[in-house]
Scaffold this active site. Sequence first.
Site, short mmCIF file in Angstrom:
data_model
loop_
_atom_site.label_atom_id
_atom_site.label_comp_id
_atom_site.label_asym_id
_atom_site.label_seq_id
_atom_site.Cartn_x
_atom_site.Cartn_y
_atom_site.Cartn_z
CE1 TYR A 146 -31.01 15.56 -28.98
CE2 TYR A 146 -29.49 13.75 -29.33
CZ TYR A 146 -30.11 14.89 -29.79
OH TYR A 146 -29.83 15.36 -31.04
CE LYS A 195 -29.21 30.96 -31.19
NZ LYS A 195 -28.68 31.60 -32.42
CG ASP A 224 -26.30 30.88 -34.89
OD1 ASP A 224 -25.39 30.88 -34.04
OD2 ASP A 224 -27.11 31.82 -35.02
CG ASP A 267 -27.12 14.00 -32.79
OD1 ASP A 267 -26.38 13.21 -33.42
OD2 ASP A 267 -28.36 13.91 -32.78
CG ASP A 288 -24.43 13.38 -38.44
OD1 ASP A 288 -23.88 12.67 -37.58
OD2 ASP A 288 -25.44 13.02 -39.09
C1 IPM Z 1 -25.61 9.59 -32.76
C2 IPM Z 1 -26.98 9.21 -33.23
C3 IPM Z 1 -27.87 8.99 -32.02
C4 IPM Z 1 -27.86 10.28 -31.22
C5 IPM Z 1 -29.30 8.56 -32.30
C6 IPM Z 1 -29.36 7.32 -33.16
C7 IPM Z 1 -30.12 8.39 -31.05
O1 IPM Z 1 -27.48 10.18 -34.08
O2 IPM Z 1 -25.00 8.80 -32.02
O3 IPM Z 1 -25.16 10.67 -33.11
O4 IPM Z 1 -28.61 11.20 -31.53
O5 IPM Z 1 -27.09 10.40 -30.28
MG MG Z 2 -26.08 11.66 -34.62
#
Ligand code: IPM
Ligand code: MG
Length: 363
Positions: free
Chosen positions: A142, A192, A224, A248, A252
């Site tokens: 990133y 990985k 994975d 990231d 989620d």
């Molecule tokens: C998070 C979000 C951010 C990230 C985005 C919005 C840049 O998805 O905080 O997880 O990828 O870090």
């Molecule tokens: Mg995110």
Amino acid sequence: MNYNIAVIKGDGIGPEIVDQALKVLGAVGGVYGHSFKYEEVLAGGAAIDAVGKALPAHTLDVCKASDAVLLGAVGGWKWDDLPGGERPETALLGLRRELGLFANIRPAMLFEELAGACPLRPELTAGGIDLVVVRELTGGIYFGERGVKQTEDMGEAAYDMEMYSEGEVRRIGVVAFDMARKRSKRLTSVDKANVLESSRLWRRVMTELAGDYPDVELSHLYVDNTAMQLIKNPRQFDVIVTSNMFGDILSDEASMITGSLGMLPSASLAASGVGMYEPSHGSAPKMTGLDTANPMATVLSAAMMLRYSAGLADEADAVENAIKAVLAEGYRTPDLFTEGKTKIGTSEAGDLIAARVKKTART
Ligand code: IPM
Ligand code: MG
């Protein structure tokens, strides 16, 4: 105590969820006698509209001078056509970089009251889920070099570089090992390493660090496989440490097994102790202004702020217990609603949690 908080409400549902966290902090301040001072500043799409930049210098200055930053969410369709370097999300990445927030802590807890909202079969989650993703936040792909170039015969090409230094891996490793030491003493490092050079370095540094933590059991897992194991047997995990991009994605996934993305808070910490607190979810533009968003991830983020940046553990407990109480009484925002429960809106959720904070404190 006096405490200075930079508040960035942001875009989409950001303002309405942050307002609920402020209500709850107001209740905490009243009950425990703290004075929280807020300075509201702009970032993301709201800042682009107001001053033409996602992260104005003034915002950064105020954040740097504060004890902590509380943020809602940034981004939305309205700004989707802007070039990569001007998008609202660059504000988030800029804040992380400029404040040195390299450690992102994302606890995924399945509240007993929400067991029914977890999409996994009950036998997979019996006994509850309580894991933490420790995500490296200021390095890796990133923040790596990126660009676009022309190939000879395959059209345009684009690239993003994943690079980690030993120092970057070590400092996030220390945060994760320290946390594992305070919890179940189990740490899973995710990489990985069967493919990526950067992952082989990551694994080597984590293995070296393990020597300093003989009481913590370190295991390594490919990303994975981790994605699969989180669904197959989430209870095997306690603390997971991983790179920016893998974290990231996995955070989620972890949030969903706790019932809703609307329940996952996060803390982003710097070596200096300053922290930024925000829900792990995004700005949900579709839900803007409808009073349907779940503010609990943001309220839980404020609780993390009390715990990690302000050192107010009792107050943080009071907020978390207030949320449990509201859930136990059957109140649900639409993301969590099931038959037989009482459906509430964003603002009512904030009112109820604030009221419970006042009540718990009195008993
Ligand atoms: C998070 C979000 C951010 C990230 C985005 C919005 C840049 O998805 O905080 O997880 O990828 O870090
Ligand atoms: Mg995110």
